[in-house]
Design an enzyme around this catalytic site. Structure first.
Site, mmCIF file in Angstrom:
data_model
loop_
_atom_site.group_PDB
_atom_site.id
_atom_site.type_symbol
_atom_site.label_atom_id
_atom_site.label_comp_id
_atom_site.label_asym_id
_atom_site.label_seq_id
_atom_site.Cartn_x
_atom_site.Cartn_y
_atom_site.Cartn_z
ATOM 1 N N ASP A 286 0.870 4.146 3.988
ATOM 2 C CA ASP A 286 0.456 4.060 2.583
ATOM 3 C C ASP A 286 -0.398 2.810 2.434
ATOM 4 O O ASP A 286 -1.060 2.409 3.390
ATOM 5 C CB ASP A 286 1.690 4.035 1.663
ATOM 6 N N HIS B 90 -3.773 3.109 3.572
ATOM 7 C CA HIS B 90 -4.551 3.502 2.400
ATOM 8 C C HIS B 90 -5.400 2.367 1.845
ATOM 9 O O HIS B 90 -5.975 2.501 0.772
ATOM 10 C CB HIS B 90 -3.631 4.060 1.311
#
Length: 432
Positions: free
Chosen positions: A246, A273
């Site tokens: 993430d 991310h």
């Protein structure tokens, strides 16, 4: 002559504003490389079973300024609570391993290891709650075992998270390290890996240093953020390698308070991310400096994300000497992160500066809410491959257009070197 002088004066004032903004946009403390405590209060020995009691006892009886030292071997433990001024020193060859037993982390409602509507039913593996000083030091490993089968179940923490996503609920999984209402916390040198949930989460922290960390989780391990400063001030993340499933770093400012004066300097981000601000920014995020950062293979690169359900003011953010490679969205400043969101918390991004930024392909997105709340972004020496594409919507972009590649929509300029080539030349000495 008078008109020319006025123009020069105006340019000088604007330049000063940018420099002053960059100077303020950082941790206000003087940061130096952390050193190990001079005193070791205890040296627990791994039992080969569950070491929670012996480790917690060692921490509890250690005086402020000293360290609990873990030597070679594997220490298996449930949740540990740190004490003010105490350092957990994990030596080379030592591994502190979180037992994958939901009952050990449960807050008393039987929710840990299950899917519910809220998702906060687990205690963290290591917590700093209302502590001052101390931290975690060493060259050893803290392993959250996010990919291990949970006791009494037939799935891992990460499988639980994916199932929660599919079912529209929230997984109850422990964060690896949680720092809450704390001051002057330091993490240095250690490897954090395979967190069931976030690796490091922060709430209302005043002064935190993360130096030389390695944070590592698979790219498909959901919600395994690297470091998330939330409602925190005077934070430095430096000389660290972070790759996760993430956000590599996500600065948040939700209902608990604003975040400000944060430095992310001399780091390398692998998969993940990206370098994010948001999505919760309703209390405001400001004075943030990102310098000497490589983002290699992250889906998003430099990212500010929010929407009208959780938006607020994000200002005085400077990105300087950033190298982006293999990113789908190298730049993603999006005030419509969830285009279906409803609310009155309008995201406003202003005094955002990109300086000496290099990249290759991908979408360069800057999207405000509407004309009244357009993004305010300044570009200085920002160069990507000619195949990269700008997507601008409600964005006021200030730039010397000969200094930006590919050309901004509606502008033409001479071809510049491909972003990846320029990136390699510009940052070969400063970035990994």
């Amino acid at each position: 002559m008078i008109k020319r002088f006025r123009n020069r004066a105006l340019l000088s004032i604007l330049a000063c504003m940018v420099v002053c903004s960059a100077a303020k946009a950082q941790d206000r403390r003087t940061i130096a490389e952390p050193v190990a405590p001079h005193t070791v209060c205890d040296r627990p020995v791994p039992s080969g079973k569950n070491d929670t009691v012996s480790l917690q006892d060692a921490i509890q009886h250690c005086p402020a300024g000293a360290a609990v030292y873990l030597g070679r071997g594997e220490f298996h433990s449930g949740p540990l609570e740190m004490k003010s001024g105490v350092t957990l020193w994990i030596g080379r060859g030592a591994a502190l391993i979180a037992i994958p037993e939901p009952a050990a982390y449960d807050k008393g409602h039987g929710e840990c290891g299950r899917i519910t509507g809220k998702g906060d039913g687990c205690r963290p593996f290591i917590s700093f709650s209302r502590t001052r000083g101390g931290g975690i030091y060493g060259e050893g490993i803290i392993d959250g075992q996010g990919g291990a089968m949970m006791g009494g179940g037939a799935e891992t923490w990460w499988q639980l998270a994916r199932r929660a996503q599919a079912e529209g609920g929230n997984q109850n999984a422990p964060r690896l390290i949680h720092i809450d209402h704390a001051q002057d916390i330091t993490l240095s040198g250690v490897t954090l890996r395979n967190a069931p949930n976030f690796h490091v989460a922060m709430n209302r922290v005043e002064g935190a240093t993360f130096w030389g960390l390695t944070i590592d989780a698979p790219a498909d391990a959901r919600n395994t953020d690297g470091i998330d400063p939330g409602a925190s001030r005077d934070v430095t993340i430096t000389h660290s390698l972070i790759r996760t499933g993430d956000d590599n770093v996500a600065i948040k400012a939700g209902d608990n308070g604003s975040s400000s004066h944060i430095s992310i300097i001399d780091n390398y981000f692998g998969w993940g991310h990206g370098m994010s601000i948001g999505s919760e920014v309703n209390s405001g995020a400001s004075d943030i400096l990102v310098r000497n950062l490589t983002l290699n293979g992250t889906t998003s690169g430099l990212r500010i994300k929010s929407d009208v359900s959780r938006g607020g003011l994000v200002e005085r953010v400077t990105y300087e000497k950033v190298c982006l490679r293999g990113n789908r969205w190298p730049v993603a400043f999006d005030a419509k992160y969830d285009p279906r969101a409803q609310g009155t918390k309008i995201p406003v991004y202003r005094q955002i500066v990109l300086r000496h930024v290099r990249g290759d392909n991908g979408v360069l997105l800057m999207r405000g809410v509407d004309e009244r709340h357009a993004l305010d972004v300044t570009l200085e020496d920002v160069r990507f491959a000619n195949s990269a594409t700008w997507q601008l919507e409600y964005a006021n972009v200030t730039a010397n257009h000969s200094d930006v590649s590919p050309p901004l929509p509606g502008r033409a300029t001479e071809p510049l070197p491909r972003g990846s080539e320029a990136c390699a030349r510009a940052f070969r000495d400063g970035n990994r």
